[in-house]
Design a protein around this motif. Structure first.
Motif, PDB file in Angstrom:
ATOM      1  N   UNK A  85      19.630  18.360  14.477  1.00 29.59           N
ATOM      2  CA  UNK A  85      19.592  17.780  12.333  1.00 29.59           C
ATOM      3  C   UNK A  85      20.044  18.565  12.082  1.00 29.59           C
ATOM      4  N   UNK A  86      20.507  18.139  10.796  1.00 30.92           N
ATOM      5  CA  UNK A  86      20.918  18.673   9.386  1.00 30.92           C
ATOM      6  C   UNK A  86      20.318  19.935   9.702  1.00 30.92           C
ATOM      7  N   UNK A  87      21.354  21.735   9.478  1.00 29.25           N
ATOM      8  CA  UNK A  87      21.038  22.233  10.118  1.00 29.25           C
ATOM      9  C   UNK A  87      21.613  23.677   8.534  1.00 29.25           C
ATOM     10  N   UNK A  88      20.420  24.077   7.950  1.00 26.35           N
ATOM     11  CA  UNK A  88      21.216  24.601   6.831  1.00 26.35           C
ATOM     12  C   UNK A  88      22.340  25.998   6.841  1.00 26.35           C
ATOM     13  N   UNK A  89      23.512  25.688   5.730  1.00 23.83           N
ATOM     14  CA  UNK A  89      24.390  27.410   6.110  1.00 23.83           C
ATOM     15  C   UNK A  89      24.232  27.909   5.385  1.00 23.83           C
ATOM     16  N   UNK A  90      22.835  28.093   4.291  1.00 26.23           N
ATOM     17  CA  UNK A  90      21.820  28.750   3.354  1.00 26.23           C
ATOM     18  C   UNK A  90      20.273  28.801   3.704  1.00 26.23           C
ATOM     19  N   UNK A  98      18.977  28.786   0.971  1.00 25.77           N
ATOM     20  CA  UNK A  98      18.152  27.331  -0.382  1.00 25.77           C
ATOM     21  C   UNK A  98      18.790  26.429  -0.049  1.00 25.77           C
ATOM     22  N   UNK A  99      19.963  26.149   0.685  1.00 31.16           N
ATOM     23  CA  UNK A  99      20.604  24.670   1.175  1.00 31.16           C
ATOM     24  C   UNK A  99      20.350  24.233   1.674  1.00 31.16           C
ATOM     25  N   UNK A 100      18.915  24.953   2.818  1.00 29.32           N
ATOM     26  CA  UNK A 100      17.968  23.559   4.014  1.00 29.32           C
ATOM     27  C   UNK A 100      17.458  22.560   2.892  1.00 29.32           C
ATOM     28  N   UNK A 101      17.112  21.349   3.623  1.00 23.57           N
ATOM     29  CA  UNK A 101      15.967  20.668   3.227  1.00 23.57           C
ATOM     30  C   UNK A 101      14.643  20.708   2.711  1.00 23.57           C
ATOM     31  N   UNK A 106      24.637  21.592   7.161  1.00 20.53           N
ATOM     32  CA  UNK A 106      24.404  20.919   5.696  1.00 20.53           C
ATOM     33  C   UNK A 106      23.934  22.044   4.894  1.00 20.53           C
ATOM     34  N   UNK A 107      24.350  21.402   3.817  1.00 24.34           N
ATOM     35  CA  UNK A 107      23.755  22.113   2.277  1.00 24.34           C
ATOM     36  C   UNK A 107      22.962  20.499   1.695  1.00 24.34           C
ATOM     37  N   UNK A 110      17.919  20.311  -2.276  1.00 25.77           N
ATOM     38  CA  UNK A 110      17.341  21.130  -1.463  1.00 25.77           C
ATOM     39  C   UNK A 110      16.190  22.087  -1.652  1.00 25.77           C
ATOM     40  N   UNK A 111      15.809  22.759  -0.890  1.00 27.97           N
ATOM     41  CA  UNK A 111      14.294  23.586  -1.271  1.00 27.97           C
ATOM     42  C   UNK A 111      13.578  22.902  -0.949  1.00 27.97           C
TER      43      UNK A 111
END
Ligand code: FMN
Length: 114
Positions: A58-63, A65-68, A103-104, A109-110
């Motif tokens: 799945x969409x995986x946050x690179x930061x 605060x960039x996570x869905x 993803x970001x 995000x957040x």
């Protein structure tokens, strides 16, 4: 030339998928601090057992605060690697290729978990 069927292998540069069945990335909103564990091993591993050629994480946050949402998978630290590597090793052992959607989520995000 015959049209390849869904079950025909698919060469993609250095990787050959065993067939053309691909699991799209699907957010599960089910981890804490980005760390995958048994849930993702089972959730993703069952698709490999079922015969898919490629399973995409799945969409995986690179930061952070960039996570869905704060329940998303993360890969902003080396500490996240072992959990993901465990999943990848299982997928490979079952004959599936592993992908990941980095993803970001930008301005969206957040958010809270749904
Ligand atoms: C539970 C669920 C979670 C999803 N999470 C993601 C995601 O993390 N990233 C993404 O790009 N699409 C996500 N999607 C969309 C799917 O990847 C896919 O594009 C969508 O289900 C349509 O697929 P189809 O065109 O093959 O029917 C999600 C879909 C579902 C049902």
């Amino acid at each position: 030339m015959d049209t390849p069927t869904l079950l025909a292998p698919l060469p993609l540069r250095g990787v050959t998928l065993r067939n053309r069945l691909v699991v799209a990335p699907m957010c599960q909103y089910s981890v804490t601090d980005g760390f995958v564990g048994d849930y993702h091993l089972v959730h993703l591993g069952r698709f490999a057992l079922g015969g898919f050629g490629l399973v995409i994480v799945e969409a995986t946050g690179v930061t952070p605060e960039g996570r869905i949402s704060h329940g998303d998978v993360g890969l902003w630290s080396d500490d996240h690697v072992p959990g993901l590597a465990r999943v990848v090793e299982f997928l490979h052992a079952q004959g599936a290729a592993a992908g990941i959607q980095l993803g970001h989520a930008g301005a969206k995000a957040s958010s809270r978990r749904p």
